[in-house]
Write a protein that holds these residues in place. Sequence first.
Motif, PDB file in Angstrom:
ATOM      1  N   LYS A  79       0.824  -1.214   0.000  1.00 17.62           N
ATOM      2  CA  LYS A  79       0.000   0.000   0.000  1.00 17.62           C
ATOM      3  C   LYS A  79       0.863   1.271   0.000  1.00 17.62           C
ATOM      4  CE  LYS A  79      -3.882  -2.288   2.299  1.00 17.62           C
ATOM      5  NZ  LYS A  79      -4.818  -2.266   3.445  1.00 17.62           N
ATOM      6  N   SER A  80       1.892   1.253  -0.847  1.00 18.06           N
ATOM      7  CA  SER A  80       2.777   2.418  -0.956  1.00 18.06           C
ATOM      8  C   SER A  80       2.804   2.898  -2.405  1.00 18.06           C
ATOM      9  CB  SER A  80       4.203   2.046  -0.508  1.00 18.06           C
ATOM     10  OG  SER A  80       4.729   1.039  -1.364  1.00 18.06           O
ATOM     11  N   GLN A  81       3.602   3.909  -2.667  1.00 15.69           N
ATOM     12  CA  GLN A  81       3.715   4.450  -4.009  1.00 15.69           C
ATOM     13  C   GLN A  81       5.062   4.097  -4.635  1.00 15.69           C
ATOM     14  OE1 GLN A  81       3.144   8.698  -3.847  1.00 15.69           O
ATOM     15  NE2 GLN A  81       0.906   8.545  -3.771  1.00 15.69           N
ATOM     16  N   VAL A  82       5.018   3.846  -5.952  1.00 13.11           N
ATOM     17  CA  VAL A  82       6.239   3.719  -6.744  1.00 13.11           C
ATOM     18  C   VAL A  82       6.270   4.939  -7.655  1.00 13.11           C
ATOM     19  CG1 VAL A  82       7.451   2.415  -8.525  1.00 13.11           C
ATOM     20  CG2 VAL A  82       6.303   1.205  -6.665  1.00 13.11           C
ATOM     21  N   ARG A  83       7.222   5.817  -7.414  1.00 12.78           N
ATOM     22  CA  ARG A  83       7.274   7.088  -8.136  1.00 12.78           C
ATOM     23  C   ARG A  83       8.273   6.974  -9.297  1.00 12.78           C
ATOM     24  NH1 ARG A  83       5.520  12.185  -6.477  1.00 12.78           N
ATOM     25  NH2 ARG A  83       5.000  11.252  -4.473  1.00 12.78           N
ATOM     26  N   PHE A  84       7.782   7.175 -10.513  1.00 14.60           N
ATOM     27  CA  PHE A  84       8.593   7.080 -11.729  1.00 14.60           C
ATOM     28  C   PHE A  84       8.683   8.489 -12.330  1.00 14.60           C
ATOM     29  CE2 PHE A  84       8.804   4.775 -16.131  1.00 14.60           C
ATOM     30  CZ  PHE A  84      10.016   5.402 -16.377  1.00 14.60           C
ATOM     31  N   THR A  85       9.900   9.048 -12.326  1.00 15.73           N
ATOM     32  CA  THR A  85      10.113  10.416 -12.832  1.00 15.73           C
ATOM     33  C   THR A  85      10.904  10.364 -14.132  1.00 15.73           C
ATOM     34  OG1 THR A  85      10.210  11.197 -10.556  1.00 15.73           O
ATOM     35  CG2 THR A  85      10.977  12.700 -12.258  1.00 15.73           C
ATOM     36  N   LEU A  86      10.417  11.089 -15.136  1.00 11.38           N
ATOM     37  CA  LEU A  86      11.078  11.151 -16.443  1.00 11.38           C
ATOM     38  C   LEU A  86      11.405  12.605 -16.764  1.00 11.38           C
ATOM     39  CD1 LEU A  86      11.920   9.833 -19.192  1.00 11.38           C
ATOM     40  CD2 LEU A  86       9.569  10.249 -19.949  1.00 11.38           C
ATOM     41  N   GLU A  87      12.684  12.873 -17.031  1.00  9.75           N
ATOM     42  CA  GLU A  87      13.114  14.232 -17.329  1.00  9.75           C
ATOM     43  C   GLU A  87      13.926  14.264 -18.626  1.00  9.75           C
ATOM     44  OE1 GLU A  87      15.495  15.413 -14.042  1.00  9.75           O
ATOM     45  OE2 GLU A  87      13.921  15.092 -12.542  1.00  9.75           O
ATOM     46  N   TYR A  88      13.787  15.361 -19.340  1.00 15.03           N
ATOM     47  CA  TYR A  88      14.613  15.603 -20.530  1.00 15.03           C
ATOM     48  C   TYR A  88      15.446  16.844 -20.277  1.00 15.03           C
ATOM     49  CZ  TYR A  88      15.870  17.396 -25.143  1.00 15.03           C
ATOM     50  OH  TYR A  88      16.562  17.909 -26.214  1.00 15.03           O
ATOM     51  N   THR A  89      16.775  16.684 -20.278  1.00 14.93           N
ATOM     52  CA  THR A  89      17.650  17.823 -20.018  1.00 14.93           C
ATOM     53  C   THR A  89      18.117  18.412 -21.344  1.00 14.93           C
ATOM     54  OG1 THR A  89      19.730  16.583 -20.013  1.00 14.93           O
ATOM     55  CG2 THR A  89      18.479  16.624 -17.963  1.00 14.93           C
ATOM     56  N   MET A  95      15.882   9.189 -15.741  1.00 18.96           N
ATOM     57  CA  MET A  95      14.745   8.489 -15.133  1.00 18.96           C
ATOM     58  C   MET A  95      15.073   8.126 -13.688  1.00 18.96           C
ATOM     59  SD  MET A  95      13.630   5.948 -18.282  1.00 18.96           S
ATOM     60  CE  MET A  95      15.320   5.453 -18.658  1.00 18.96           C
ATOM     61  N   HIS A  96      14.103   8.318 -12.806  1.00 14.21           N
ATOM     62  CA  HIS A  96      14.252   7.942 -11.392  1.00 14.21           C
ATOM     63  C   HIS A  96      13.120   6.977 -11.021  1.00 14.21           C
ATOM     64  CE1 HIS A  96      17.194  11.160 -10.904  1.00 14.21           C
ATOM     65  NE2 HIS A  96      16.323  12.001 -11.461  1.00 14.21           N
ATOM     66  N   PHE A  97      13.471   5.874 -10.367  1.00 17.01           N
ATOM     67  CA  PHE A  97      12.492   4.883  -9.903  1.00 17.01           C
ATOM     68  C   PHE A  97      12.603   4.821  -8.379  1.00 17.01           C
ATOM     69  CE2 PHE A  97      13.897   3.911 -14.139  1.00 17.01           C
ATOM     70  CZ  PHE A  97      12.771   3.477 -14.818  1.00 17.01           C
ATOM     71  N   ARG A  98      11.608   5.369  -7.686  1.00 22.20           N
ATOM     72  CA  ARG A  98      11.670   5.492  -6.222  1.00 22.20           C
ATOM     73  C   ARG A  98      10.555   4.675  -5.579  1.00 22.20           C
ATOM     74  NH1 ARG A  98       9.614   9.461  -2.366  1.00 22.20           N
ATOM     75  NH2 ARG A  98      11.151   9.898  -0.727  1.00 22.20           N
ATOM     76  N   ASN A  99      10.927   3.813  -4.651  1.00 22.51           N
ATOM     77  CA  ASN A  99       9.912   3.019  -3.947  1.00 22.51           C
ATOM     78  C   ASN A  99      10.128   3.088  -2.437  1.00 22.51           C
ATOM     79  OD1 ASN A  99      12.055   1.338  -3.377  1.00 22.51           O
ATOM     80  ND2 ASN A  99      11.109  -0.514  -4.187  1.00 22.51           N
ATOM     81  N   SER A 100       9.226   2.491  -1.702  1.00 24.20           N
ATOM     82  CA  SER A 100       9.295   2.499  -0.226  1.00 24.20           C
ATOM     83  C   SER A 100       9.952   1.209   0.245  1.00 24.20           C
ATOM     84  CB  SER A 100       7.889   2.637   0.363  1.00 24.20           C
ATOM     85  OG  SER A 100       7.312   3.864  -0.006  1.00 24.20           O
ATOM     86  N   SER A 101      11.257   1.213   0.229  1.00 27.30           N
ATOM     87  CA  SER A 101      12.012   0.050   0.726  1.00 27.30           C
ATOM     88  C   SER A 101      13.367   0.534   1.214  1.00 27.30           C
ATOM     89  CB  SER A 101      12.201  -0.991  -0.383  1.00 27.30           C
ATOM     90  OG  SER A 101      13.023  -0.477  -1.422  1.00 27.30           O
ATOM     91  N   PHE A 102      14.001  -0.249   2.070  1.00 28.40           N
ATOM     92  CA  PHE A 102      15.312   0.126   2.596  1.00 28.40           C
ATOM     93  C   PHE A 102      16.355  -0.840   2.049  1.00 28.40           C
ATOM     94  CE2 PHE A 102      18.702  -0.550   5.733  1.00 28.40           C
ATOM     95  CZ  PHE A 102      19.267   0.715   5.709  1.00 28.40           C
ATOM     96  N   LEU A 103      17.464  -0.268   1.589  1.00 23.67           N
ATOM     97  CA  LEU A 103      18.569  -1.056   1.058  1.00 23.67           C
ATOM     98  C   LEU A 103      19.827  -0.656   1.813  1.00 23.67           C
ATOM     99  CD1 LEU A 103      18.927  -3.137  -1.297  1.00 23.67           C
ATOM    100  CD2 LEU A 103      19.740  -1.222  -2.690  1.00 23.67           C
TER     101      LEU A 103
END
Length: 581
Positions: free
Chosen positions: A355-365, A372-380
């Motif tokens: 029940k969390s979010q997976v945030r996918f960010t796409l940028e053009y510089t 691209m950034h792939f952010r989730n709710s986990s600890f590494l």
Amino acid sequence: MKITGNIFGITLKSIISRIINAGTPGLDENEKQAVISINFTSAVTGLMVFVFGGIIYAMMPLTKILIPVIFEGSSFFAVVYLNGLGKYQQARMGVYLIHCFSAVYFGAILGETIPVELIAAFLFIFLIGSACLVYREKKSRAVFISATIILWLIVYLNHFFQVITPIHFSETALPVISHLCCGGMVILMSIITFSYIKQNDKLFADVEKANTHKTNFLWETSHEIRTPLNGIIGIAQILQSRKSLFLQLEEGSEIMKEIDDLNVAGKTTIDIINNVLDLAKIQAGKFDEIRKTSFDIKDLIQTCISVNSIIARRVGADIILIADEEIPIMRGDEIFLLKIINNLLSNAIKFTAPKSQVRFTLEYTHEGYIVMHFRNSSFLSEEKAAQIFDEYQCERNAFVEGTGLGLYITKKLVTMLGGEISVETEREHTTFSVMIPFEPGDYIPSKDEIHDRENVAGKKILVIEDDLMSQMILAKFLLNEHAEVKSCGSVEEGLEILKEYVPDVIISDRHLPKMSGKELIVWLKDHFIDIPVIIASGDCSKNAMDEMEQVGAAAYIIKPIQHKNLYKILNQCLKKDISLS
């Protein structure tokens, strides 16, 4: 005279062959090579001892030269005899002891002619090298290395204290004997060096052969697995399309969860198969070359989100896409980028908290990069993050498990595209970031333009598939899309159907009884029949795709077939917008 010479040549060749192969019948390949190496080295060394020793004796006729020469030369040929009797262990030990005697005795009495440094090189290269070629066990090698070091100390001490008095040679004999002794040692060291080169070449060839067999086995196994998996995933997709019907039932929600599980299991299995195949190609050094085309990266991302949405729904995660509004059409390897995004997105979903979010960010510089950034709710942990891109590094999850190959392959793909990948971990979040060089692409029709095109409804489609389950499922999907479908199990049956039925498109398997999908395309061309042929196959190799492209296939789709992809390809083919997928 010529006949006599030929007979002598044959006889000499036969004698040499018998000496070298003495004691080898019945041995396995590794043991055989070890015995041949001992026989060859012993015979050459024994011959050199008699020849070089004879010359030295002729120049200095001393008993302390003659008797050791006869003893040493005969001993080396006795080693070959021992091998012929099958006494391999005694022969191996004998070779080493003879060389020990030779190094100490002749190194002492011929001290004026042989530099002590050359003796050291001979001991460490020839003796240790030959021992390591013959003995595979670490303990045996350690014993011989230790004995050689002790032997070197004995030679070195004798050089200074002259316990064994060296022979004094005349000024005329000294350079000749020096060249003979040094030349003999160099020849023996060269034999060992070339033996190692030959052994390394053989090992490299064996590894290449094993790699080829392994890769071929994986391709064949993959092809065989994909056919029944095509049926499983095909049925799951058909059930998924009937969601509205199931939800009307009392247990509809539970049924849909089970269908979702079936789809997730199917996708996970395909991901594992693809990763194993990609790893095999990387290890064999035969990974696919970059093939650049123009594409809309936002459409690519939407495809990946759509494919992974079932897994996200099953683990209770929401995929949030944040993308720049204006990202130009780019040119690059669409398949590579698809794998990168799919691996990172599916990995983020699998290991995020419930029940969390997976945030996918796409940028053009404007500096010319896609980020691209792939952010989730986990600890590494830092330790795990440092190893995360290595082979077989895999976290376990209660819902899904992997092979630990996805991120390793992803890094390889990113590197091949000239990009960079990294991972950052915070207390509650982990973010994978990818930066890939941007290359402007050519204009392609927008997604809306494609959807406005003519759909499959009412079109005539011929399905040629020898696997009855795959044939039935594909036909059912097309019928659900209101197409007119005829099916058969071979090209020969298909050609009979074509006599009375003219389809708008043909979907054919590649491997079929008798005539293949390739032969079908060639036959249609030879008879000037202009019907697009889509090849559906479990063979996902680049060679297979290239082969079908060259003969004129309208498209190539890999099993298990994703119905959304097939629908898109059908729309393109029916409008004569031919492209190889």
